[in-house]
Design a protein around this motif. Structure first.
Motif, PDB file in Angstrom:
ATOM      1  N   VAL A  77       0.811  -1.221   0.000  1.00 40.24           N
ATOM      2  CA  VAL A  77       0.000   0.000   0.000  1.00 40.24           C
ATOM      3  C   VAL A  77       0.846   1.273   0.000  1.00 40.24           C
ATOM      4  O   VAL A  77       0.659   2.167  -0.824  1.00 40.24           O
ATOM      5  N   VAL A  78       1.772   1.377   0.945  1.00 40.18           N
ATOM      6  CA  VAL A  78       2.580   2.596   1.072  1.00 40.18           C
ATOM      7  C   VAL A  78       4.050   2.337   0.765  1.00 40.18           C
ATOM      8  O   VAL A  78       4.666   3.047  -0.029  1.00 40.18           O
ATOM      9  N   ALA A  79       4.612   1.292   1.372  1.00 39.40           N
ATOM     10  CA  ALA A  79       6.060   1.071   1.288  1.00 39.40           C
ATOM     11  C   ALA A  79       6.528   0.894  -0.157  1.00 39.40           C
ATOM     12  O   ALA A  79       7.510   1.522  -0.582  1.00 39.40           O
ATOM     13  N   LEU A  80       5.848   0.059  -0.930  1.00 40.40           N
ATOM     14  CA  LEU A  80       6.303  -0.218  -2.291  1.00 40.40           C
ATOM     15  C   LEU A  80       6.219   0.995  -3.214  1.00 40.40           C
ATOM     16  O   LEU A  80       7.203   1.319  -3.899  1.00 40.40           O
ATOM     17  N   PRO A  81       5.077   1.716  -3.267  1.00 39.40           N
ATOM     18  CA  PRO A  81       5.044   2.905  -4.134  1.00 39.40           C
ATOM     19  C   PRO A  81       6.108   3.942  -3.770  1.00 39.40           C
ATOM     20  O   PRO A  81       6.746   4.525  -4.653  1.00 39.40           O
ATOM     21  N   VAL A  82       6.288   4.171  -2.473  1.00 37.57           N
ATOM     22  CA  VAL A  82       7.301   5.149  -2.045  1.00 37.57           C
ATOM     23  C   VAL A  82       8.702   4.665  -2.430  1.00 37.57           C
ATOM     24  O   VAL A  82       9.548   5.435  -2.900  1.00 37.57           O
ATOM     25  N   TYR A  83       8.970   3.382  -2.256  1.00 34.60           N
ATOM     26  CA  TYR A  83      10.277   2.811  -2.595  1.00 34.60           C
ATOM     27  C   TYR A  83      10.549   2.941  -4.089  1.00 34.60           C
ATOM     28  O   TYR A  83      11.643   3.344  -4.505  1.00 34.60           O
ATOM     29  N   LEU A  84       9.558   2.605  -4.920  1.00 37.78           N
ATOM     30  CA  LEU A  84       9.742   2.699  -6.369  1.00 37.78           C
ATOM     31  C   LEU A  84      10.025   4.138  -6.800  1.00 37.78           C
ATOM     32  O   LEU A  84      10.814   4.382  -7.714  1.00 37.78           O
ATOM     33  N   HIS A  85       9.392   5.075  -6.127  1.00 34.52           N
ATOM     34  CA  HIS A  85       9.583   6.486  -6.489  1.00 34.52           C
ATOM     35  C   HIS A  85      10.918   7.033  -5.978  1.00 34.52           C
ATOM     36  O   HIS A  85      11.641   7.711  -6.720  1.00 34.52           O
ATOM     37  N   THR A  86      11.255   6.736  -4.732  1.00 37.62           N
ATOM     38  CA  THR A  86      12.444   7.344  -4.132  1.00 37.62           C
ATOM     39  C   THR A  86      13.737   6.600  -4.464  1.00 37.62           C
ATOM     40  O   THR A  86      14.772   7.227  -4.706  1.00 37.62           O
ATOM     41  N   VAL A  87      13.710   5.274  -4.483  1.00 34.82           N
ATOM     42  CA  VAL A  87      14.924   4.488  -4.717  1.00 34.82           C
ATOM     43  C   VAL A  87      15.159   4.262  -6.211  1.00 34.82           C
ATOM     44  O   VAL A  87      16.267   4.443  -6.717  1.00 34.82           O
ATOM     45  N   PHE A  88      14.110   3.874  -6.932  1.00 34.15           N
ATOM     46  CA  PHE A  88      14.259   3.640  -8.371  1.00 34.15           C
ATOM     47  C   PHE A  88      14.191   4.934  -9.175  1.00 34.15           C
ATOM     48  O   PHE A  88      14.600   4.971 -10.330  1.00 34.15           O
ATOM     49  N   GLY A 141     -10.250  -5.898   8.020  1.00 26.65           N
ATOM     50  CA  GLY A 141      -9.363  -5.698   9.165  1.00 26.65           C
ATOM     51  C   GLY A 141      -7.909  -5.928   8.800  1.00 26.65           C
ATOM     52  O   GLY A 141      -7.011  -5.203   9.251  1.00 26.65           O
ATOM     53  N   GLY A 142      -7.651  -6.945   7.978  1.00 25.55           N
ATOM     54  CA  GLY A 142      -6.293  -7.199   7.519  1.00 25.55           C
ATOM     55  C   GLY A 142      -5.756  -6.060   6.667  1.00 25.55           C
ATOM     56  O   GLY A 142      -4.594  -5.664   6.791  1.00 25.55           O
ATOM     57  N   ARG A 143      -6.609  -5.498   5.788  1.00 24.01           N
ATOM     58  CA  ARG A 143      -6.179  -4.372   4.958  1.00 24.01           C
ATOM     59  C   ARG A 143      -5.869  -3.148   5.811  1.00 24.01           C
ATOM     60  O   ARG A 143      -4.899  -2.424   5.559  1.00 24.01           O
ATOM     61  N   LEU A 144      -6.703  -2.905   6.812  1.00 20.29           N
ATOM     62  CA  LEU A 144      -6.463  -1.761   7.696  1.00 20.29           C
ATOM     63  C   LEU A 144      -5.159  -1.941   8.458  1.00 20.29           C
ATOM     64  O   LEU A 144      -4.336  -1.014   8.545  1.00 20.29           O
ATOM     65  N   LEU A 145      -4.951  -3.141   9.012  1.00 15.14           N
ATOM     66  CA  LEU A 145      -3.710  -3.436   9.729  1.00 15.14           C
ATOM     67  C   LEU A 145      -2.504  -3.250   8.818  1.00 15.14           C
ATOM     68  O   LEU A 145      -1.514  -2.612   9.195  1.00 15.14           O
ATOM     69  N   GLY A 146      -2.583  -3.799   7.601  1.00 10.17           N
ATOM     70  CA  GLY A 146      -1.477  -3.685   6.668  1.00 10.17           C
ATOM     71  C   GLY A 146      -1.198  -2.258   6.258  1.00 10.17           C
ATOM     72  O   GLY A 146      -0.038  -1.841   6.132  1.00 10.17           O
ATOM     73  N   THR A 147      -2.255  -1.459   6.043  1.00 12.68           N
ATOM     74  CA  THR A 147      -2.084  -0.066   5.634  1.00 12.68           C
ATOM     75  C   THR A 147      -1.354   0.738   6.698  1.00 12.68           C
ATOM     76  O   THR A 147      -0.418   1.491   6.403  1.00 12.68           O
ATOM     77  N   ILE A 148      -1.776   0.586   7.945  1.00 11.76           N
ATOM     78  CA  ILE A 148      -1.133   1.324   9.040  1.00 11.76           C
ATOM     79  C   ILE A 148       0.309   0.883   9.218  1.00 11.76           C
ATOM     80  O   ILE A 148       1.229   1.708   9.327  1.00 11.76           O
ATOM     81  N   LEU A 149       0.542  -0.437   9.232  1.00  9.92           N
ATOM     82  CA  LEU A 149       1.902  -0.954   9.393  1.00  9.92           C
ATOM     83  C   LEU A 149       2.801  -0.544   8.235  1.00  9.92           C
ATOM     84  O   LEU A 149       3.989  -0.254   8.431  1.00  9.92           O
ATOM     85  N   SER A 150       2.236  -0.500   7.025  1.00  9.38           N
ATOM     86  CA  SER A 150       3.030  -0.174   5.849  1.00  9.38           C
ATOM     87  C   SER A 150       3.661   1.209   5.974  1.00  9.38           C
ATOM     88  O   SER A 150       4.852   1.393   5.695  1.00  9.38           O
ATOM     89  N   ALA A 188       9.987   3.904   9.636  1.00  6.46           N
ATOM     90  CA  ALA A 188      10.901   3.698  10.770  1.00  6.46           C
ATOM     91  C   ALA A 188      12.033   2.724  10.459  1.00  6.46           C
ATOM     92  O   ALA A 188      13.166   2.926  10.912  1.00  6.46           O
ATOM     93  N   TYR A 189      11.758   1.684   9.669  1.00 10.45           N
ATOM     94  CA  TYR A 189      12.740   0.601   9.517  1.00 10.45           C
ATOM     95  C   TYR A 189      13.061   0.218   8.071  1.00 10.45           C
ATOM     96  O   TYR A 189      13.981  -0.564   7.839  1.00 10.45           O
ATOM     97  N   GLY A 190      12.282   0.697   7.096  1.00 12.41           N
ATOM     98  CA  GLY A 190      12.591   0.411   5.704  1.00 12.41           C
ATOM     99  C   GLY A 190      11.798  -0.743   5.122  1.00 12.41           C
ATOM    100  O   GLY A 190      11.050  -1.449   5.816  1.00 12.41           O
ATOM    101  N   LEU A 191      11.983  -0.963   3.821  1.00 13.82           N
ATOM    102  CA  LEU A 191      11.219  -1.962   3.089  1.00 13.82           C
ATOM    103  C   LEU A 191      11.511  -3.390   3.549  1.00 13.82           C
ATOM    104  O   LEU A 191      10.607  -4.232   3.604  1.00 13.82           O
ATOM    105  N   GLU A 192      12.780  -3.676   3.892  1.00 17.07           N
ATOM    106  CA  GLU A 192      13.122  -5.038   4.312  1.00 17.07           C
ATOM    107  C   GLU A 192      12.311  -5.460   5.529  1.00 17.07           C
ATOM    108  O   GLU A 192      11.847  -6.612   5.607  1.00 17.07           O
TER     109      GLU A 192
END
Length: 397
Positions: A229-240, A350-359, A365-369
């Protein structure tokens, strides 16, 4: 063409039309607020109410479907989406964050009413002894929905360029209004209405199989969204260094391919016997994000690791998702089916909400890994839960 197939086509067409606007609306909001200077994380947070109200809607919507009939809940979902689109057709000065979040909440309610009604309706159109046919129909509905959601991403971008934000939402609202009016006349009355009027206390499932499957579904979708949801799009934009249209296009293509694989799931998995398919496919999926994390840590080419890993993740996730979608419809009771399906999709939301917040939080705080390791752990938990599913006999067509 018999009556069951006609109703299936009406339900599927209804669901397709809604899904196109759902995907297009998400892309419109992302691109528009990016133009206003919002960060990717801030944009993602606009969708928190969309996911939260999905939990509430699935829980209450299943009850309403059993009391009112699935034809009514499906049409209510379409109507609420028209309202959500109309809310965004206001002057730009009125498009404040609270207003947009409220419109997204309305859209989230609409989406889950529509989805719950569509999935529950199919259960009632296929005889219990034809489980193979049920699996195929559910797979086609689920897979085509995700493919069209990806098409909706492209549609949103095209409409934004051609008609602007306000024009785009007006066009979609008018088109959906035509579908809504058509559905009012074609969808069978009393579809899914329970013979024994259920009590509100029955919204919580008493079936062990459905409770276990719902818990597994929550962890499965949390595992996808914790990095998607968040980590991958941001990573593709900032790192790639990809432009936003490349990021959106790549993710749209991924969703289209993911939906296509879902439609093929019955051919990939074969007959569903015992509990092993759900366990084995989840275990295979859990290895993928862990392997991507290892690849990134050991210095392999990020582009090869991310793109290749995401494609493999999409294939395996699609099969897992289709398996779950079939199992919930199969496990659900015939009378009051929407109660069981609604409870199950509450866990999905509920899983989508949990994943969105954690993403957003874990990536910041800790990065894509770290997101990937959490994803692997969540899928592994889904696999362990799947071991508690009841044994199933071979399906027939």
């Amino acid at each position: 063409m018999n009556a069951a197939i006609r109703q299936y086509l009406v339900i599927t067409g209804n669901y397709w039309a809604f899904t196109l606007t759902d995907g297009a609306l998400r892309m419109l909001v992302v691109l528009h607020f990016h133009q206003l200077g919002y960060s990717p994380l801030e944009i993602a947070l606009l969708f928190i109410f969309y996911e939260f109200f999905g939990i509430v809607t699935n829980l209450v919507g299943g009850y309403l479907g059993a009391r009112m009939g699935l034809n009514r809940t499906m049409n209510i979902g379409l109507f609420l989406q028209i309202i959500a689109l109309a809310m965004l057709a206001v002057p730009a000065a009125m498009l404040t964050v609270p207003w947009v979040m409220t419109a997204q909440a309305m859209s989230g309610i609409a989406k889950d009413l529509n989805k719950m009604s569509a999935k529950s309706g199919i259960k009632l159109l296929v005889p219990d002894e034809q489980q193979g046919t049920l699996y195929k129909w559910v797979a086609i509905l689920t897979g085509s929905k995700n493919t069209l959601k990806g098409v909706g991403f492209f549609l949103g971008g095209v409409l934004l360029m051609a008609a602007g934000f306000t024009g785009a939402v007006i066009i979609m609202a008018l088109a959906l209004a035509v579908v809504w009016l058509t559905s009012l006349f074609l969808l069978r009355q009393e579809l899914g209405k329970s013979k024994a009027r259920p009590k509100f206390t029955e919204i919580l499932s008493k079936s062990r199989a459905i409770n276990v499957l719902s818990a597994a579904r929550m962890f499965l979708f949390g595992a996808r969204d914790v990095w998607f949801v968040v980590a991958l799009p941001v990573y593709l934009h900032t790192v790639f260094g990809w432009d936003f249209w490349k990021v959106g296009g790549f993710m749209a293509i991924w969703i289209i391919g993911y939906g296509f694989i879902q439609t093929l799931a019955p051919r990939i998995t074969g007959n569903i016997e015992g509990r092993q398919p759900a366990v084995l496919w989840a275990m295979a999926l859990a290895l993928v994000p862990a392997a991507i994390a290892v690849g990134l840590t050991t210095g392999w080419s990020p582009r090869i690791v991310i793109v290749g890993g995401l494609l493999l993740f999409g294939v395996l996730f699609a099969v897992n998702s289709s398996l779950h979608s079939y199992l919930i419809v199969s496990y659900a009771r015939g009378d009051g089916v929407s109660l069981d399906v609604g409870f199950y999709y509450m866990s999905n939301a509920g899983g989508r909400l949990l994943g969105t917040i954690l993403s957003g939080w874990v990536y910041q705080a800790y990065g894509l890994e770290a997101c990937l390791w959490i994803s692997s752990g969540l899928v592994a938990t889904a696999a362990l839960l799947s071991m508690m599913l009841p044994v199933r006999a071979a399906s027939t067509t």
